[in-house]
Design a protein around this motif. Sequence first.
Motif: not given
Lengths: 113, 112
Positions: A33-36, A98-106, B45-47
Motif C-alpha cells: 500500500y501507499w498512503y500519504r 486472512n491477516t489484518d495487520t499492516q506493517y509500515f515503512g519509515p 505500528t500496529f497496536l
Amino acid sequence: IAGITQAPTSQILAAGRRMTLRCTQDMRHNAMYWYRQDLGLGLRLIHYSNTAGTTGKGEVPDGYSVSRANTDDFPLTLASAVPSQTSVYFCATRAGTNTDTQYFGPGTRLTVL
Amino acid sequence: DQQVKQNSPSLSVQEGRISILNCDYTNSMFDYFLWYKKYPAEGPTFLISISSIKDKNEDGRFTVFLNKSAKHLSLHIVPSQPGDSAVYFCAASVRTFNKFYFGSGTKLNVKP
C-alpha cells in the motif's frame, strides 16, 4: 532483516518534475500500500496492490501511479509534481487477506515547491 | 468525506491514569477495526484490533471497545505511561476489500 525500506528519506522537488518514491520489502508479503499523511487528515490510501502484477486505486489516486512487477518492490511515481502533493508518504505491507495487520515503512517526506 | 473520524486532535493525561481515545465511523460495512501508534519520524505500528463480532478485545494495558450500533470504538490505556505518548490512529476495513481507512489521529501526551 530490514522489513520495509523507503527511499529517499526526504526530498525537495520543484513543481512539474517527475519523482519516484521507492518501497522495498523483504517479508514476502502479498499486499502493499501507499498512503500519504497530512495534518488533520490522517493517512489516506493512494494506491494498493493485492499481489504482484495487480494494482488498485485508493481514496486519493489522482496524480500518482504505481507498478508491482515483483513481490518485493512497489514504487510510487508522481508524473508531474504539484505543491499539493507535499506530504509524508508511507509504504505498508500486509501478509495476506486472512491477516489484518499492516506493517509500515519509515516514510518519505516530500516537499514540492 | 472521511469514513473514519477521530474528533479529538489531542489528549493530555497524567501518568498512571486512564487514557481514552475515541473513534467514530460511518460505513456499516466495516467489519474489522485497528489501532496504530505512531512516534515522530517513524511509521505507524500496529497496536490492537477487534472484529465486528466482538465488543471488546484486551491486550495487556490496552483494551479496545466496539459499539456497532453507535458506530463507535474506543481505546483504553490503563495505566498510562509516558512512553505511551504518541499519535494514535484508528483504522477500519471491510476484510474482503483489502482496503483500510484511517482516522486523522489523536496525539496523546502522558505527563510524568
